[in-house]
Design a protein around this motif. Sequence first.
Motif, PDB file in Angstrom:
ATOM      1  N   ASP A  22     -31.028 -58.587 -35.731  1.00 43.21           N
ATOM      2  CA  ASP A  22     -29.914 -59.466 -35.387  1.00 43.21           C
ATOM      3  C   ASP A  22     -29.065 -58.856 -34.272  1.00 43.21           C
ATOM      4  OD1 ASP A  22     -28.229 -61.807 -35.950  1.00 43.21           O
ATOM      5  OD2 ASP A  22     -26.795 -60.349 -36.739  1.00 43.21           O
ATOM      6  N   ALA A  23     -28.737 -57.583 -34.400  1.00 47.27           N
ATOM      7  CA  ALA A  23     -27.918 -56.905 -33.389  1.00 47.27           C
ATOM      8  C   ALA A  23     -28.656 -56.805 -32.065  1.00 47.27           C
ATOM      9  CB  ALA A  23     -27.511 -55.521 -33.884  1.00 47.27           C
ATOM     10  N   GLY A  24     -29.940 -56.499 -32.096  1.00 46.00           N
ATOM     11  CA  GLY A  24     -30.720 -56.385 -30.868  1.00 46.00           C
ATOM     12  C   GLY A  24     -30.822 -57.698 -30.116  1.00 46.00           C
ATOM     13  N   ILE A  25     -30.991 -58.774 -30.856  1.00 48.29           N
ATOM     14  CA  ILE A  25     -31.088 -60.100 -30.233  1.00 48.29           C
ATOM     15  C   ILE A  25     -29.750 -60.497 -29.618  1.00 48.29           C
ATOM     16  CG2 ILE A  25     -31.312 -62.553 -30.803  1.00 48.29           C
ATOM     17  CD1 ILE A  25     -33.640 -61.677 -32.687  1.00 48.29           C
ATOM     18  N   LYS A  26     -28.693 -60.342 -30.360  1.00 46.96           N
ATOM     19  CA  LYS A  26     -27.366 -60.692 -29.837  1.00 46.96           C
ATOM     20  C   LYS A  26     -27.014 -59.832 -28.625  1.00 46.96           C
ATOM     21  CE  LYS A  26     -25.538 -62.467 -34.168  1.00 46.96           C
ATOM     22  NZ  LYS A  26     -24.599 -62.231 -35.278  1.00 46.96           N
ATOM     23  N   THR A  86     -36.402 -67.761 -38.284  1.00 45.04           N
ATOM     24  CA  THR A  86     -37.763 -67.455 -37.860  1.00 45.04           C
ATOM     25  C   THR A  86     -38.645 -68.639 -38.227  1.00 45.04           C
ATOM     26  OG1 THR A  86     -37.390 -65.102 -38.230  1.00 45.04           O
ATOM     27  CG2 THR A  86     -39.676 -65.824 -38.066  1.00 45.04           C
ATOM     28  N   GLU A  87     -39.390 -69.136 -37.248  1.00 41.75           N
ATOM     29  CA  GLU A  87     -40.342 -70.231 -37.468  1.00 41.75           C
ATOM     30  C   GLU A  87     -41.692 -69.800 -36.936  1.00 41.75           C
ATOM     31  OE1 GLU A  87     -39.082 -73.921 -35.721  1.00 41.75           O
ATOM     32  OE2 GLU A  87     -37.133 -73.859 -36.722  1.00 41.75           O
ATOM     33  N   ASP A  88     -42.678 -69.794 -37.805  1.00 43.74           N
ATOM     34  CA  ASP A  88     -44.041 -69.408 -37.419  1.00 43.74           C
ATOM     35  C   ASP A  88     -44.073 -68.082 -36.659  1.00 43.74           C
ATOM     36  OD1 ASP A  88     -45.094 -71.780 -38.561  1.00 43.74           O
ATOM     37  OD2 ASP A  88     -44.690 -72.898 -36.723  1.00 43.74           O
ATOM     38  N   GLY A  89     -43.261 -67.131 -37.114  1.00 46.78           N
ATOM     39  CA  GLY A  89     -43.255 -65.802 -36.516  1.00 46.78           C
ATOM     40  C   GLY A  89     -42.392 -65.666 -35.273  1.00 46.78           C
ATOM     41  N   THR A  90     -41.785 -66.754 -34.823  1.00 50.03           N
ATOM     42  CA  THR A  90     -40.905 -66.720 -33.647  1.00 50.03           C
ATOM     43  C   THR A  90     -39.457 -66.737 -34.103  1.00 50.03           C
ATOM     44  OG1 THR A  90     -42.537 -67.877 -32.296  1.00 50.03           O
ATOM     45  CG2 THR A  90     -40.270 -67.888 -31.493  1.00 50.03           C
ATOM     46  N   VAL A  91     -38.651 -65.854 -33.529  1.00 50.01           N
ATOM     47  CA  VAL A  91     -37.237 -65.760 -33.890  1.00 50.01           C
ATOM     48  C   VAL A  91     -36.418 -66.600 -32.912  1.00 50.01           C
ATOM     49  CG1 VAL A  91     -35.272 -64.208 -34.223  1.00 50.01           C
ATOM     50  CG2 VAL A  91     -37.583 -63.439 -34.809  1.00 50.01           C
ATOM     51  N   PHE A  92     -35.501 -67.389 -33.471  1.00 48.26           N
ATOM     52  CA  PHE A  92     -34.594 -68.224 -32.691  1.00 48.26           C
ATOM     53  C   PHE A  92     -33.160 -67.836 -33.026  1.00 48.26           C
ATOM     54  CE2 PHE A  92     -38.429 -70.691 -33.104  1.00 48.26           C
ATOM     55  CZ  PHE A  92     -38.584 -71.311 -31.881  1.00 48.26           C
ATOM     56  N   GLN A  93     -32.323 -67.771 -32.001  1.00 49.16           N
ATOM     57  CA  GLN A  93     -30.900 -67.503 -32.179  1.00 49.16           C
ATOM     58  C   GLN A  93     -30.127 -68.687 -31.617  1.00 49.16           C
ATOM     59  OE1 GLN A  93     -28.924 -64.721 -33.505  1.00 49.16           O
ATOM     60  NE2 GLN A  93     -27.497 -66.426 -33.322  1.00 49.16           N
ATOM     61  N   LYS A  94     -29.342 -69.333 -32.472  1.00 51.49           N
ATOM     62  CA  LYS A  94     -28.512 -70.458 -32.033  1.00 51.49           C
ATOM     63  C   LYS A  94     -27.177 -69.905 -31.541  1.00 51.49           C
ATOM     64  CE  LYS A  94     -29.281 -74.104 -34.324  1.00 51.49           C
ATOM     65  NZ  LYS A  94     -29.346 -75.101 -35.391  1.00 51.49           N
ATOM     66  N   MET A 111     -36.720 -66.002 -28.885  1.00 56.42           N
ATOM     67  CA  MET A 111     -36.758 -64.575 -28.585  1.00 56.42           C
ATOM     68  C   MET A 111     -38.170 -64.019 -28.752  1.00 56.42           C
ATOM     69  SD  MET A 111     -33.590 -64.246 -27.768  1.00 56.42           S
ATOM     70  CE  MET A 111     -33.563 -62.482 -27.493  1.00 56.42           C
ATOM     71  N   LEU A 112     -38.436 -62.935 -28.035  1.00 57.87           N
ATOM     72  CA  LEU A 112     -39.736 -62.279 -28.087  1.00 57.87           C
ATOM     73  C   LEU A 112     -39.519 -60.771 -28.189  1.00 57.87           C
ATOM     74  CD1 LEU A 112     -42.883 -62.521 -27.730  1.00 57.87           C
ATOM     75  CD2 LEU A 112     -42.455 -62.184 -25.286  1.00 57.87           C
ATOM     76  N   GLN A 113     -40.124 -60.162 -29.188  1.00 57.11           N
ATOM     77  CA  GLN A 113     -40.060 -58.707 -29.326  1.00 57.11           C
ATOM     78  C   GLN A 113     -41.128 -58.083 -28.427  1.00 57.11           C
ATOM     79  OE1 GLN A 113     -38.108 -56.567 -31.757  1.00 57.11           O
ATOM     80  NE2 GLN A 113     -38.755 -55.240 -30.117  1.00 57.11           N
ATOM     81  N   THR A 114     -40.714 -57.177 -27.544  1.00 59.46           N
ATOM     82  CA  THR A 114     -41.646 -56.506 -26.643  1.00 59.46           C
ATOM     83  C   THR A 114     -41.505 -54.997 -26.829  1.00 59.46           C
ATOM     84  OG1 THR A 114     -40.140 -56.222 -24.760  1.00 59.46           O
ATOM     85  CG2 THR A 114     -41.281 -58.355 -24.942  1.00 59.46           C
ATOM     86  N   GLU A 115     -42.347 -54.249 -26.151  1.00 57.69           N
ATOM     87  CA  GLU A 115     -42.238 -52.787 -26.193  1.00 57.69           C
ATOM     88  C   GLU A 115     -40.903 -52.322 -25.622  1.00 57.69           C
ATOM     89  OE1 GLU A 115     -45.547 -51.109 -24.101  1.00 57.69           O
ATOM     90  OE2 GLU A 115     -46.998 -51.790 -25.593  1.00 57.69           O
ATOM     91  N   ASP A 116     -40.314 -53.132 -24.738  1.00 62.18           N
ATOM     92  CA  ASP A 116     -39.032 -52.802 -24.110  1.00 62.18           C
ATOM     93  C   ASP A 116     -37.843 -53.400 -24.853  1.00 62.18           C
ATOM     94  OD1 ASP A 116     -40.369 -51.417 -22.066  1.00 62.18           O
ATOM     95  OD2 ASP A 116     -40.673 -53.279 -20.946  1.00 62.18           O
ATOM     96  N   GLY A 117     -38.059 -53.918 -26.050  1.00 61.98           N
ATOM     97  CA  GLY A 117     -36.980 -54.533 -26.820  1.00 61.98           C
ATOM     98  C   GLY A 117     -37.081 -56.048 -26.791  1.00 61.98           C
ATOM     99  N   TRP A 118     -36.014 -56.691 -27.226  1.00 58.61           N
ATOM    100  CA  TRP A 118     -35.992 -58.148 -27.295  1.00 58.61           C
ATOM    101  C   TRP A 118     -35.835 -58.752 -25.904  1.00 58.61           C
ATOM    102  CZ3 TRP A 118     -37.480 -60.801 -31.350  1.00 58.61           C
ATOM    103  CH2 TRP A 118     -37.452 -60.184 -32.603  1.00 58.61           C
ATOM    104  N   LYS A 119     -36.580 -59.824 -25.663  1.00 61.13           N
ATOM    105  CA  LYS A 119     -36.504 -60.579 -24.409  1.00 61.13           C
ATOM    106  C   LYS A 119     -36.290 -62.046 -24.751  1.00 61.13           C
ATOM    107  CE  LYS A 119     -37.544 -57.042 -21.760  1.00 61.13           C
ATOM    108  NZ  LYS A 119     -36.658 -56.516 -20.747  1.00 61.13           N
TER     109      LYS A 119
END
Length: 133
Positions: A22-26, A86-94, A111-119
């Motif tokens: 949650d913190a990383g996405i925000k 999270t829907e079907d493994g994808t994270v959404f932030q409203k 949102m997408l989790q990558t090796e470089d963090g959230w994108k």
Amino acid sequence: MLRFILSALIALTLSLPAAAQDAGIKDTISRQIEAFQADDFDQAFGFASPSLQSMFRTPDNFRQMVTQGYPMVWRPAQIEYLDQRTEDGTVFQKVLITDQKGGVHVLDYRMLQTEDGWKINGVTLLDSSAVAV
């Protein structure tokens, strides 16, 4: 008593990954908006997922899309984070954004989790007529 302490520790341990997510996405969304406000589209472009970067190809193309299509994100007056799901493994932030004229907009960040963090992997403008401010 020992059971209570163990249960509390287990609950805390299980909630830590979600809180970090949650913190990383925000943080990612906030930092991109800060870059928009500074007109630093090179930095803002860096918070976009590889697929979005491939689609827009340059920070200038990205700038044109944001300033013309999402001016409330480019120059927000206020930002409020709403639910995350999270829907079907994808994270959404409203996110609720109030623009400079007082207009209210609700955006759904994919949102997408990558090796470089959230994108940020896409943003959808939702119907905000039911939102009371």
